[in-house]
Design a protein around this motif. Structure first.
Motif, mmCIF file in Angstrom:
data_model
loop_
_atom_site.group_PDB
_atom_site.id
_atom_site.type_symbol
_atom_site.label_atom_id
_atom_site.label_comp_id
_atom_site.label_asym_id
_atom_site.label_seq_id
_atom_site.Cartn_x
_atom_site.Cartn_y
_atom_site.Cartn_z
ATOM 1 N N ALA A 50 22.030 3.443 -4.934
ATOM 2 C CA ALA A 50 22.584 4.624 -5.598
ATOM 3 C C ALA A 50 23.801 5.159 -4.853
ATOM 4 O O ALA A 50 24.810 5.562 -5.467
ATOM 5 N N ALA A 51 23.713 5.138 -3.512
ATOM 6 C CA ALA A 51 24.852 5.605 -2.712
ATOM 7 C C ALA A 51 26.044 4.682 -2.881
ATOM 8 O O ALA A 51 27.202 5.131 -2.922
ATOM 9 N N GLN A 52 25.776 3.393 -2.987
ATOM 10 C CA GLN A 52 26.866 2.441 -3.192
ATOM 11 C C GLN A 52 27.525 2.645 -4.557
ATOM 12 O O GLN A 52 28.760 2.572 -4.685
ATOM 13 N N MET A 53 26.719 2.935 -5.569
ATOM 14 C CA MET A 53 27.274 3.209 -6.891
ATOM 15 C C MET A 53 28.171 4.440 -6.861
ATOM 16 O O MET A 53 29.230 4.476 -7.528
ATOM 17 N N GLN A 54 27.735 5.460 -6.098
ATOM 18 C CA GLN A 54 28.548 6.674 -6.009
ATOM 19 C C GLN A 54 29.885 6.379 -5.359
ATOM 20 O O GLN A 54 30.931 6.891 -5.798
ATOM 21 N N VAL A 55 29.877 5.546 -4.325
ATOM 22 C CA VAL A 55 31.135 5.153 -3.670
ATOM 23 C C VAL A 55 32.017 4.407 -4.669
ATOM 24 O O VAL A 55 33.238 4.661 -4.782
ATOM 25 N N ASN A 56 31.414 3.471 -5.393
ATOM 26 C CA ASN A 56 32.180 2.687 -6.372
ATOM 27 C C ASN A 56 32.754 3.578 -7.481
ATOM 28 O O ASN A 56 33.830 3.295 -8.030
ATOM 29 N N LYS A 57 32.029 4.646 -7.803
ATOM 30 C CA LYS A 57 32.477 5.557 -8.863
ATOM 31 C C LYS A 57 33.645 6.431 -8.397
ATOM 32 O O LYS A 57 34.614 6.658 -9.134
ATOM 33 N N VAL A 58 33.548 6.931 -7.179
ATOM 34 C CA VAL A 58 34.543 7.885 -6.672
ATOM 35 C C VAL A 58 35.837 7.187 -6.272
ATOM 36 O O VAL A 58 36.942 7.754 -6.406
ATOM 37 N N LYS A 59 35.716 5.961 -5.781
ATOM 38 C CA LYS A 59 36.888 5.275 -5.216
ATOM 39 C C LYS A 59 38.052 5.166 -6.202
ATOM 40 O O LYS A 59 39.201 5.527 -5.849
ATOM 41 N N PRO A 60 37.862 4.712 -7.438
ATOM 42 C CA PRO A 60 39.024 4.640 -8.358
ATOM 43 C C PRO A 60 39.570 6.013 -8.734
ATOM 44 O O PRO A 60 40.774 6.166 -9.000
ATOM 45 N N LEU A 61 38.689 7.029 -8.759
ATOM 46 C CA LEU A 61 39.163 8.382 -9.076
ATOM 47 C C LEU A 61 40.075 8.905 -7.983
ATOM 48 O O LEU A 61 41.057 9.616 -8.253
ATOM 49 N N VAL A 62 39.743 8.571 -6.748
ATOM 50 C CA VAL A 62 40.603 8.990 -5.626
ATOM 51 C C VAL A 62 41.944 8.266 -5.715
ATOM 52 O O VAL A 62 42.996 8.856 -5.460
#
Length: 379
Positions: free
Chosen positions: A113-125
């Motif tokens: 779940a934490a990895q998914m959150q990283v994957n989700k936030v990274k392109p937004l940044v």
């Protein structure tokens, strides 16, 4: 002179003649075997009481709390390294493994779940939709979840280790000792007595002590510089078992303690013997017999000696064939049936070697010379 008086005189003369003849028989000198003392090569055996221990005496103790569920061996059995000995009933450790395994699954899910959150936030940044702070926080959360997973794995491994302690295997080849606990007994790591002992007696140690004087004599007479050099020059030693049987295999004295016990004045030593057939068991008592060779010893047969108040005497023949008792000051027995002289007689002296129980001080005998070598060879 009357006929009666003449008859009495004749009877007296005849009686005197008979007495003289009888006195002549009593005066006959009895022969005794005699040898001339000459230096001989002799082996002196010194005996020391010893306690026997196996090369390994391993106490088998439980590492966990539980009940003895099964015993797979019997007292006195011979076991091999890795052989199953006991099973301890401790269901809580199995449950701990299951709990730890479930915690790993939870930790894995958290990491994913934490990895998914990283994957989700990274392109937004990357598109400047959210601040870099959001990505950094997600990365830290991922690291935290990964650490929790590592901790869960460690707990699982620890639970499996504890569960493995319910099965007890032999750590070495050996012989099983007593089994003080039976099936159903509650045991733990602080139990006074071990579950049993495994004694590796393929090689045995014989522990014995010598006094300070004997230790000094040994160190001064042995060749070599270091202690190990001196021990290496010692001849092979013999182990005499409690029933008087001599162990067929010779051993060697391998160690000597660096300290003398101030209470007893004794120096502890250890001899090592091969025991492949397991004849000698740990805890046995025995005697370590150490030989010492003397090249120029004066030997007297044991049957030529007698003791008075702990002193050893022999009968020595003088120039007039009279015997004199002499203290030879010996308490050292050579291999065979003879004693080594310490003092009192010298090379060339003649001693009586048999029948001494009938001799008396200053008694004249008829010496029957015997070859000394033949006497010693017969012993």
């Amino acid at each position: 002179m009357s006929k009666f008086t003449i008859a009495l005189v004749l009877l007296f003369v005849l009686g005197a003649c008979k007495n003289n003849k009888g006195g002549g028989k009593q005066a006959t000198v009895k022969p005794y075997p005699v040898i001339v003392l000459q230096p001989q090569s002799a082996v002196i055996n010194s005996d020391y009481p010893a306690t026997i221990m196996g090369v390994q005496n391993i106490e088998i103790r439980p590492k966990i709390d539980g009940y003895v569920d099964a015993i797979y061996i019997d007292e006195g059995a011979t076991v091999k390294k890795g052989q199953l000995l006991f099973r301890i009933s401790a269901p809580q450790y199995e449950q701990n493994v299951n709990t730890a395994a479930a915690n790993i699954k939870i930790a894995v899910a958290d990491v994913n779940a934490a990895q998914m959150q990283v994957n989700k936030v990274k392109p937004l940044v990357e598109k400047d939709i959210v601040s870099a702070y959001e990505l950094e926080a997600a990365a830290y959360n991922l690291q935290s979840k990964q650490a929790a997973l590592a901790q869960a794995n460690a707990a699982f491994n620890n639970a499996k280790t504890n569960l493995s302690y319910t099965i007890i295997n032999s750590p070495a080849d050996g012989v099983i000792g007593i089994l003080p606990y039976k099936i159903g007994s509650l045991v733990n790591s602080t139990t006074t007595n071990p579950l049993t002992t495994v004694s590796n007696i393929s090689t045995i140690y014989a522990y014995f002590s010598i006094n300070e004087r004997q230790g000094l004599d040994f160190f001064l007479s042995s060749k070599g510089v270091t202690m190990q050099d001196k021990l290496a020059t010692m001849p092979p030693v013999t182990l005499v078992l409690a029933n008087g049987i001599v162990l067929p295999r010779k051993g060697r004295v391998e160690t000597a303690s660096g300290l003398i016990n101030p209470s007893t004045g004794a120096l502890n030593m250890r001899a090592t013997f091969a025991n492949p057939d397991g004849l000698v068991r740990s805890g046995s008592s025995a005697i370590v017999r150490i030989p010492q060779t003397i090249d120029t010893a004066l030997l007297v047969p044991q049957k030529a000696t007698y003791q008075i108040q702990g002193k050893l005497f022999v009968y020595v023949l003088d120039a007039d064939n009279k015997v004199k008792s002499v203290d030879i000051g010996s308490n050292a027995a050579a291999a065979g049936q003879s004693f080594v002289v310490q003092h009192g007689v010298k090379k060339g002296d003649k001693i009586v070697i048999d029948g001494i129980s009938n001799l008396r001080e200053d008694q004249v005998i008829n010496p029957r010379m015997v070859n000394a070598d033949s006497v010693y060879n017969s012993l």
